[in-house]
Design an enzyme around this catalytic site. Structure first.
Site, mmCIF file in Angstrom:
data_model
loop_
_atom_site.group_PDB
_atom_site.id
_atom_site.type_symbol
_atom_site.label_atom_id
_atom_site.label_comp_id
_atom_site.label_asym_id
_atom_site.label_seq_id
_atom_site.Cartn_x
_atom_site.Cartn_y
_atom_site.Cartn_z
ATOM 1 C CG HIS A 1 33.369 103.845 -63.182
ATOM 2 N ND1 HIS A 1 33.953 104.225 -62.004
ATOM 3 C CD2 HIS A 1 34.344 103.231 -63.893
ATOM 4 C CE1 HIS A 1 35.235 103.852 -61.999
ATOM 5 N NE2 HIS A 1 35.492 103.246 -63.136
ATOM 6 N NE ARG B 1 49.066 99.357 -68.006
ATOM 7 C CZ ARG B 1 49.635 98.937 -66.880
ATOM 8 N NH1 ARG B 1 50.601 98.052 -66.930
ATOM 9 N NH2 ARG B 1 49.248 99.381 -65.707
ATOM 10 C CB ILE B 2 44.363 103.887 -70.656
ATOM 11 C CG1 ILE B 2 44.072 102.509 -70.051
ATOM 12 C CG2 ILE B 2 43.094 104.485 -71.271
ATOM 13 C CD1 ILE B 2 43.153 102.532 -68.827
ATOM 14 C CD GLU C 1 32.572 106.557 -59.836
ATOM 15 O OE1 GLU C 1 32.871 107.473 -60.612
ATOM 16 O OE2 GLU C 1 32.814 105.359 -60.075
ATOM 17 N NE ARG D 1 39.369 104.613 -59.754
ATOM 18 C CZ ARG D 1 39.289 103.750 -60.760
ATOM 19 N NH1 ARG D 1 38.803 104.117 -61.924
ATOM 20 N NH2 ARG D 1 39.675 102.493 -60.611
ATOM 21 N NE ARG E 1 53.011 109.279 -62.043
ATOM 22 C CZ ARG E 1 52.545 108.165 -61.528
ATOM 23 N NH1 ARG E 1 52.575 107.994 -60.232
ATOM 24 N NH2 ARG E 1 52.066 107.205 -62.275
#
Ligand code: 8YV
Length: 330
Positions: free
Chosen positions: A287, A157-158, A269, A240, A179
């Protein structure tokens, strides 16, 4: 009817706690103490649900100590803090917070790309330090964004919201690796071309990482991948920590093997690899890609809807492992 007991693991908007208190007996953590695993297990005793964020780990060791737990509602789309297999085995449902942060996070992808390409942080520090004495033709001259080729790794989605901005707003050519390949109509809507990871790294002017973290995406970008990128390329990590080998990246930035990086997430982090702090050609943010008040409210609201939906009515809105319910017969 007695209200189910829940734990809210981190500080959250007061009105969210208020809403939760109408339906549940709530133990909250408005002092925002980061709990150790032992402390969390202790505070989860007798709780059937938990409102959690991406900073809390749910694994077999924790679950073994919390037999009453039925639901962990993550205020986060990423759920690599959940050991989903262990949750399923324990009959505990997990939920995440998809969709509500997509557009805001995609906006931030461009905030980081533009800030990095146009050297916003570096030039502001220069100005604040009183070093700006005159205009010159190459003062903080950066890299072009519009009209360049954007390589997107992870086309969920992003990724798609970023592709739309890139193609329609910035006139960029979009190549992607994922993928699975998008259907032809979706590809055409933002003129995106599916390529191998190697081709993407070799040909993109800028690379944006928006894939989920898992054991198989660990160090998707390491020294070998950085070596494939153009020396003028910019790398953006919104996904991430752990998807990029930060040590290899710091070395590549120091040696100018790639031009620059914009990073919102880090391995280990909130600690940041000290080598990244010493190179000038990197923009670092803590973040915050989904951090607008409106979006954070929407993420919290979805976690609340999952708690109410599941614990009071037996139906979660965004379940991650519905197969967990077969084990409990809920
Ligand atoms: C959150 C995120 O802020 O949703 C995600 O996956 O990375 C961020 O939007 C973070 O996970 C805290 O819950």
């Amino acid at each position: 009817m007695t209200k189910p007991n829940i734990l809210v693991t981190r500080a959250i908007f007061p009105e969210v706690l208020e809403q939760l208190s109408q339906h549940f007996t709530v133990e909250s953590n408005q002092e925002d103490v980061i709990m150790s695993a032992d402390e969390m297990a202790r505070r989860l005793q007798g709780k059937s649900g938990a409102f959690m964020t991406g900073t809390e780990r749910v694994d077999a060791a924790l679950l073994a100590q919390c037999p009453q737990l039925k639901l962990c509602a993550n205020m986060s789309v990423g759920y690599n803090n959940f050991d989903v297999a262990a949750m399923t085995a324990a009959g505990v449902l997990g939920t995440n917070a998809p969709d509500v942060l997509t557009e805001t996070t995609a906006d931030f992808g461009f905030a980081l790309l533009l800030a990095t390409a146009r050297r916003v942080s570096e030039s502001e520090h220069f100005l604040r330090a009183g070093k700006w004495t005159r205009w010159s033709y190459d003062l903080f001259a950066g890299a072009e964004v519009h009209g360049t080729t954007l390589g997107i790794v992870g086309m969920g989605r992003i990724g798609q919201a970023i592709a739309k901005r890139a193609a329609l707003g910035f006139g960029m050519r979009v190549i992607y690796h994922n993928r699975s390949r998008l259907d032809a109509a979706t590809e055409t809507s933002f003129n995106a071309h599916y390529v191998s990871k190697e081709e993407l790294l070799r040909t993109a002017d800028h690379v944006m990482l928006v894939l989920p973290y898992s054991a198989s995406s660990h160090h998707t970008i390491g020294a070998a991948e950085l070596a494939l990128m153009k020396p003028t390329a910019i790398l953006i990590n919104l996904a991430r920590g752990g998807i990029v080998d930060d040590t290899a990246l710091a070395a590549a930035l120091r040696d100018k093997r790639i031009a620059a990086a914009g990073l919102d997430v880090f391995e280990g982090e909130p600690k940041v690899n000290p080598a990244l702090l010493t190179v000038p050609n990197v923009v670092l943010t803590p973040h915050i890609a989904s951090a607008t008040i409106g979006t954070r409210r929407a993420m919290a609201a979805l976690a609340v809807d999952n708690l109410i939906g599941f614990l009071l009515h037996g139906k979660a809105v965004t379940p991650l492992n519905p197969e967990a319910l077969k084990r409990t017969g809920v």
